[in-house]
Write a protein that holds these residues in place. Structure first.
Motif, mmCIF file in Angstrom:
data_model
loop_
_atom_site.group_PDB
_atom_site.id
_atom_site.type_symbol
_atom_site.label_atom_id
_atom_site.label_comp_id
_atom_site.label_asym_id
_atom_site.label_seq_id
_atom_site.Cartn_x
_atom_site.Cartn_y
_atom_site.Cartn_z
ATOM 1 N N ASP A 231 -52.490 -13.554 22.104
ATOM 2 C CA ASP A 231 -51.785 -14.831 22.160
ATOM 3 C C ASP A 231 -52.212 -15.686 23.346
ATOM 4 O O ASP A 231 -52.307 -16.911 23.241
ATOM 5 N N MET B 45 -51.001 -10.429 18.033
ATOM 6 C CA MET B 45 -50.319 -11.147 19.108
ATOM 7 C C MET B 45 -50.710 -10.641 20.491
ATOM 8 O O MET B 45 -50.354 -11.264 21.503
ATOM 9 N N THR C 230 -52.975 -21.283 12.370
ATOM 10 C CA THR C 230 -53.308 -20.366 11.289
ATOM 11 C C THR C 230 -54.365 -20.963 10.366
ATOM 12 O O THR C 230 -54.405 -22.184 10.139
ATOM 13 N N GLU D 137 -48.748 -7.859 13.056
ATOM 14 C CA GLU D 137 -48.241 -8.846 14.006
ATOM 15 C C GLU D 137 -48.452 -8.374 15.439
ATOM 16 O O GLU D 137 -48.912 -9.136 16.299
ATOM 17 N N VAL E 253 -48.467 -20.133 16.470
ATOM 18 C CA VAL E 253 -49.882 -19.758 16.392
ATOM 19 C C VAL E 253 -50.580 -20.591 15.326
ATOM 20 O O VAL E 253 -50.075 -20.737 14.210
ATOM 21 N N ARG F 30 -44.745 -15.681 9.759
ATOM 22 C CA ARG F 30 -44.340 -15.086 11.039
ATOM 23 C C ARG F 30 -45.106 -15.720 12.204
ATOM 24 O O ARG F 30 -44.515 -16.059 13.241
ATOM 25 N N LEU F 31 -46.427 -15.853 12.041
ATOM 26 C CA LEU F 31 -47.241 -16.392 13.132
ATOM 27 C C LEU F 31 -46.850 -17.824 13.461
ATOM 28 O O LEU F 31 -46.840 -18.223 14.631
ATOM 29 N N VAL G 116 -55.248 -17.465 14.507
ATOM 30 C CA VAL G 116 -55.577 -16.348 13.627
ATOM 31 C C VAL G 116 -56.141 -16.885 12.318
ATOM 32 O O VAL G 116 -55.596 -17.820 11.721
#
Length: 291
Positions: free
Chosen positions: A110, A107, A148, A103, A146, A140-141, A120
């Motif tokens: 970002d 990040m 994905t 992570e 974010v 988590r992302l 990502v």
């Protein structure tokens, strides 16, 4: 340095941890693995044996060591140790990372994700071999907003694929050899399961983007493309990415001490790619070459 052949593994039986993953590369500022500027995490280990694989270092799930002759000082005696080599000639392929470590690494980018609409992408190897970790990582992302994506051949139990796919904004799904017997004998792939998994993802409303590698002698022919199109038409999906074969992987085979079976293969010409594109466009598909 010559390495032994990669051990045969399967998405059906592999045991992986949900808190640690084995990766072999993080590629930043990628423009070809989903929308926008992306950071691509390459997971180590693949159950397939595609003759055209451009990432042979991804196949074995084990951490490997190679020697780059161009950097070697030919020390006597040679310690053959990555950490002790004074010139960096010995290189370790593969490392284990925790959720927190990965992570933190991705990040860092970002600002590029937010400015470009990127994110990502998890690639490989085959990310489904480490699906429990990948699923938690994408969860988590997504909390950070974010975008994905995963790149996959989709050959795993649906119970492993679906939870991961549901954490994706895009699933880049490779459709390769569309003959069941040839898919099994050439690339060690359970094609009926792959196609059923694709249908299930599409029925679940997941944004699945089919991709076809155009490989001379294997998939670069009208029969194979026609089978892809016939399969996709009932799904309502009208996007298709065509990925022309290239020779970029050849130096990696030499580094690993392996023979590149596709060394004599000639990448498709513009006319050959255009012919496959026209077949798809005539059926109403929006075709992207590359991506």
């Amino acid at each position: 340095m010559t390495l032994s052949a990669a051990p045969r593994i399967s998405c059906d039986v592999v045991e992986t941890r949900a808190d640690v993953a084995r990766i072999f590369n993080i590629q930043r500022y990628s423009l070809n693995d989903g929308r926008g500027i992306r950071t691509v995490v390459f997971f180590k280990g693949c159950p397939h044996r595609c003759p055209w694989c451009a990432n042979p270092e991804s196949i074995s799930p084990k951490i490997e060591t190679v020697r780059r002759e161009s950097k070697c000082l030919h020390c006597t005696p040679c310690l053959r140790d990555v950490d002790e080599c004074p010139s960096g000639a010995f290189e370790r392929i593969g490392r284990d990372v925790t959720l927190d470590e990965l992570e933190r690494e991705v990040m860092k980018d970002d600002v590029f994700f937010r400015s470009s609409g990127g994110g990502v992408t998890l690639s490989g190897g085959e990310v489904l071999l480490q699906a429990p970790f990948a699923t938690r990582f994408l969860q988590r992302l997504r909390r950070f907003g974010v975008h994905t994506a995963i790149e996959t051949a989709g050959d795993a139990p649906l119970s492993r694929l679906m939870p991961l796919a549901r954490q994706c904004d895009e699933v880049l799904f490779d459709l390769k050899i569309m003959d069941t017997e040839l898919a099994q004998s050439i690339v060690v792939m359970n094609l009926p399961r792959v196609l059923d998994n694709f249908r299930q993802l599409a029925a679940d409303g997941i944004n699945v983007i089919p991709r076809v590698p155009l490989i001379p002698g294997y998939t670069l022919n009208e029969t194979n493309i026609a089978r892809v199109l016939a399969f996709l038409l009932p799904s309502g999906i009208r996007q298709l990415h065509l990925l022309p074969f290239h020779q970029y992987g050849e130096p990696k085979y030499r580094l690993l001490g392996q023979e590149w079976g596709m060394r004599q293969a000639i990448p498709p010409t513009e006319d050959e790619v255009s012919a496959m594109r026209r077949l798809a466009e005539r059926e109403g598909f929006n075709v992207t070459v590359g991506g």
